[in-house]
Write an enzyme that holds these catalytic residues in place. Structure first.
Site, PDB file in Angstrom:
ATOM      1  N   GLY A 221       0.857  -1.150   0.026  1.00 21.50           N
ATOM      2  CA  GLY A 221       0.160   0.042   0.102  1.00 21.50           C
ATOM      3  C   GLY A 221       0.888   1.252  -0.068  1.00 21.50           C
ATOM      4  O   GLY A 221       2.004   1.010  -0.023  1.00 21.50           O
TER       5      GLY A 221
ATOM      6  N   PHE B 264       1.772   2.932   2.334  1.00 20.11           N
ATOM      7  CA  PHE B 264       2.444   3.137   3.605  1.00 20.11           C
ATOM      8  C   PHE B 264       3.474   2.110   3.428  1.00 20.11           C
ATOM      9  O   PHE B 264       4.832   2.239   4.257  1.00 20.11           O
ATOM     10  CB  PHE B 264       1.505   2.820   5.026  1.00 20.11           C
ATOM     11  CG  PHE B 264       0.672   1.332   4.724  1.00 20.11           C
ATOM     12  CD1 PHE B 264       1.265   0.392   4.662  1.00 20.11           C
ATOM     13  CD2 PHE B 264      -0.674   1.475   3.764  1.00 20.11           C
ATOM     14  CE1 PHE B 264       0.726  -0.941   4.408  1.00 20.11           C
ATOM     15  CE2 PHE B 264      -1.239   0.687   3.579  1.00 20.11           C
ATOM     16  CZ  PHE B 264      -0.679  -0.687   3.826  1.00 20.11           C
TER      17      PHE B 264
ATOM     18  N   GLU C 232       4.183  -2.503   3.514  1.00 20.93           N
ATOM     19  CA  GLU C 232       3.686  -3.897   3.034  1.00 20.93           C
ATOM     20  C   GLU C 232       2.845  -4.251   4.161  1.00 20.93           C
ATOM     21  O   GLU C 232       2.967  -3.990   5.289  1.00 20.93           O
ATOM     22  CB  GLU C 232       4.991  -4.703   2.652  1.00 20.93           C
ATOM     23  CG  GLU C 232       6.066  -4.254   1.602  1.00 20.93           C
ATOM     24  CD  GLU C 232       7.273  -4.877   1.481  1.00 20.93           C
ATOM     25  OE1 GLU C 232       7.737  -5.424   2.593  1.00 20.93           O
ATOM     26  OE2 GLU C 232       8.000  -4.845   0.591  1.00 20.93           O
TER      27      GLU C 232
ATOM     28  N   ASP D   9     -11.595   6.517   5.170  1.00 21.27           N
ATOM     29  CA  ASP D   9     -11.028   5.718   3.919  1.00 21.27           C
ATOM     30  C   ASP D   9     -11.852   4.378   3.723  1.00 21.27           C
ATOM     31  O   ASP D   9     -11.141   3.560   3.325  1.00 21.27           O
ATOM     32  CB  ASP D   9      -9.449   5.591   3.870  1.00 21.27           C
ATOM     33  CG  ASP D   9      -8.848   5.228   2.588  1.00 21.27           C
ATOM     34  OD1 ASP D   9      -9.495   5.327   1.523  1.00 21.27           O
ATOM     35  OD2 ASP D   9      -7.744   4.950   2.653  1.00 21.27           O
TER      36      ASP D   9
END
Ligand code: ADE
Length: 516
Positions: free
Chosen positions: A225, A227, A229, A344
Site C-alpha cells: 500500500g 504506507f 507492506e 477511507d
C-alpha cells in the site's frame, strides 16, 4: 536461649528475603541518579547486541507490578532470547526479585553468545561468586522455613506460591510452535487480549505488545500500500497480519496504532488490533502494526473471485454497517469511546472473516471527536482517502469540517458504494454481475479528483442499479439503502445506525441466522 537467638536471626533473614513482597525491592538501575530504583515487581537486565557498534550492551531496570502481564508470570521475563536476523538485533531478558540488587550480576545470554558446551552457570548468566551467594541464601531460607514449620507458624501465602528460579528459565527454541504455553490456560492471543480488554478495551500492555511482535516470524507478503507492506506472520502457531511501515511513514504508523488503542474500540466488526512495535536495526527503524489475520483477505479480493447468496449479502452488509455504527458511536462515561470517522472506507479496507461477516480495517486516516473540547483530534486535511470513494462534498471541498457529523456522512456515502459492489455479486438463480469498482464505467482507472468531481458533483452521477434487483426483495431493499447513502445533500443520508437496523430487519424477514 541459643535456639531463641537462632530463631531471631532466622526471622531477620526471612524478613530480608521477603521484604520486597511488602515494601518493594531495590534494583540496580543504570539510568537512575543513584543507580537504584525501587520495584514492587521485579528487577531486570537485558542483553542486546548493538549492531552499529558490534558491542554487547546491558540495561538494568525496574519492572513494576502494574506493568506485569500476566501478573503471575510476566511475558516480558519469559522473552525467548532472540537470534539476530536482518530485522532484529539479538536480545535477551532476565528478571529477578530474590534480593536487593539481584539484577546487578544478571547477564542474560544471547543465543549466539552461549558457548556450545560449558559449565551450567555460564548458561544461566550469573558469575560463580554470585551463584555461591545465591546458593547460601537459598540454603538459609530453607533452614528458616523448616524452623518456622517446626515452630508451628503459618506460612505467608505469598511465600507459599513463590517459585524461585522460574524467572531465570529461558526457552532456547526459536520455533514459535515449540514455545510453552505462557501460563496454564492463557496461551493464545485471544486469551491474552480478552484478559486485558475486559476492562478498558484499549489493548495489551506495551511491553507485551513488543514481546509478541518480536516473536513473530514473517511468512509471506500479502499486500502493498501507500504506507509499506502487509505480511502474513506466525506467532506461536497462530497467523497474524503484520503491516510494515517504512521509517518515512512513522506518523501514519503512530496514528493507526493510536486509533486502534482507543478505549472501547474493540468490536467483532473492527479489525482486531494485537500489537505495535518499532524495531531499530541499527540502520533504520521498522514500524510494525500487528492485527488479526483473515485468510479470505479483503472484501475486494473476495468479491473479485466469488459470489454471495442473498443471506451472504445481508450478513456481510449488516456486519459492515454494524462495525461502522460502532465506530461512529460516542459512548459516554469514564470508560467511554469517542465518535470516530474512518475517512477511507472502501472494499480494499474491509476484511472478510471465515463466517462471512466482515471487519473494518485501515484506521490510519480516522479522526476522533473530542466532545469536551468540541473538536476533531487532528488538524484535518479535507481531501484524504481514496478519490473513487470520496463524497461530493469532499471532492468539491464544501465539507464543513467544524461539524463532526460531516465526516460520518462522508463515510456513509462510501458505505453505499461498498453495498453496490456486494449486491452486484449477489447470485440469485445463477444470475449475478461481474465484479466492478464503483464508477468503473464513468471514470478511468486511478481517476483524478477533477475527473471524480465532474462525475459525482457536476453530473450528479451514481452507480447504476441493475433492473433485476427490483424483483428480488433483498436486492430491492439494498438498492433503496444505497440510494439513501448517496444523496448529494449529506444531511439527508441515512446514519450507520439506521442502516444497521434496516438490514437487521431485512435479515430477520429473510430468516437469516446471526453469525456463529
Ligand atoms: N490484508 C490486509 N490486511 C489483512 C489481514 N488482516 N488479514 C488478511 N489479509 C490482509
Amino acid at each position: 536461649m541459643a535456639s531463641i537467638r537462632t530463631l531471631v536471626v532466622a526471622l531477620v533473614l526471612l524478613a530480608s528475603q521477603t521484604r520486597h513482597l511488602v515494601l518493594g525491592i531495590n534494583c540496580f538501575c543504570d539510568i537512575c541518579e543513584d543507580k537504584t530504583c525501587v520495584s514492587d515487581g521485579y528487577c531486570y537486565t537485558t542483553t542486546r547486541l548493538d549492531k552499529a557498534t558490534g558491542k554487547i550492551e546491558h540495561d538494568f531496570r525496574c519492572f513494576n507490578k502494574n506493568k506485569l502481564f500476566p501478573p503471575e508470570n510476566p511475558l516480558w521475563c519469559r522473552q525467548t532470547p532472540l537470534l539476530s536476523t536482518d530485522e532484529i538485533a539479538p536480545f535477551a531478558v532476565a528478571c529477578c526479585n530474590e534480593f536487593d540488587f539481584c539484577n546487578q550480576a544478571l547477564r542474560p545470554q544471547l543465543p549466539s553468545m552461549r558457548p556450545q558446551e560449558g559449565p551450567p552457570e555460564a548458561q544461566i548468566g550469573y558469575d560463580s561468586t554470585w551463584l555461591i551467594i545465591i546458593g547460601i541464601i537459598v540454603l538459609l531460607v530453607l533452614i528458616v522455613l523448616m524452623l518456622l514449620i517446626y515452630c508451628g507458624m503459618t506460612q505467608n501465602r505469598k511465600w507459599k506460591n513463590r517459585r524461585p528460579g522460574a524467572f531465570f528459565k529461558s526457552n532456547d527454541s526459536m520455533d514459535p510452535q515449540d514455545q510453552q504455553p505462557i501460563l496454564g490456560g492463557i496461551n493464545s492471543l485471544r486469551d491474552m487480549i480478552d484478559m486485558t480488554t475486559s476492562g478498558s478495551g484499549s489493548g495489551l500492555p506495551l511491553l507485551v505488545q513488543r514481546s509478541i511482535a518480536r516473536q513473530i516470524q514473517l511468512v509471506e507478503i500479502i499486500g502493498k500500500g501507500r504506507f509499506g507492506e502487509v505480511w502474513r506472520g506466525r506467532w506461536r502457531g497462530e497467523n497474524v497480519a503484520v503491516k510494515i511501515f517504512s521509517s518515512r511513514e512513522e506518523r501514519s504508523w503512530f496514528r493507526e496504532a493510536e486509533i486502534y488503542q482507543t478505549v472501547m474500540l474493540r468490536h467483532d466488526n473492527i479489525l482486531g488490533f494485537i500489537a505495535a512495535d518499532n524495531k531499530d536495526n541499527g540502520t533504520w527503524t521498522q514500524l510494525w502494526l500487528v492485527t488479526d489475520f483473515h485468510e479470505n483477505g479483503s472484501l475486494f479480493d473476495y468479491l473479485s473471485t466469488r459470489t454471495v447468496d442473498v443471506p451472504g449479502m445481508i450478513r456481510m452488509s449488516l456486519s459492515i454497517a454494524t462495525g461502522l455504527a460502532h465506530l461512529h458511536m460516542e459512548i459516554v462515561g469514564t470508560q467511554g469511546k469517542p465518535a470516530i470517522a474512518h475517512r477511507d472506507l472502501k472494499s480494499k479496507n474491509i476484511l472478510v472473516k471465515l463466517n462471512g461477516t466482515c471487519a473494518i480495517g485501515d484506521l490510519g486516516l480516522a479522526v476522533r471527536y473530542d466532545v469536551a473540547e468540541d473538536k476533531v483530534d487532528l488538524a484535518s486535511n479535507s481531501r484524504v482517502g481514496t478519490k473513487r470513494y470520496m463524497a461530493p462534498e469532499v471532492l468539491d471541498e464544501s465539507i464543513c469540517e467544524n461539524h463532526f457529523d460531516s465526516f460520518k456522512r462522508a463515510d456513509v456515502y462510501a458505505l453505499g458504494l461498498i453495498f453496490w459492489e456486494i449486491a452486484r455479486r449477489c447470485n440469485v438463480g445463477g444470475i449475478y454481475d461481474e465484479y466492478q469498482l464503483p464508477f468503473y464505467d464513468m471514470v478511468p482507472s486511478d481517476p483524478t479528483i477533477e475527473e471524480m468531481r465532474k462525475t459525482v458533483c457536476d453530473g450528479r452521477h451514481r452507480p447504476s442499479t441493475p433492473n433485476r434487483w427490483q424483483s428480488i426483495d433483498a436486492l430491492n431493499t439494498m438498492s433503496k439503502v444505497m440510494k439513501e447513502c448517496w444523496y448529494h445533500n449529506a444531511a439527508a443520508r441515512l446514519t450507520a445506525l439506521r442502516i444497521k437496523k434496516t438490514l437487521a430487519n431485512l435479515g430477520a424477514s429473510e430468516d437469516i441466522k446471526p453469525p456463529q
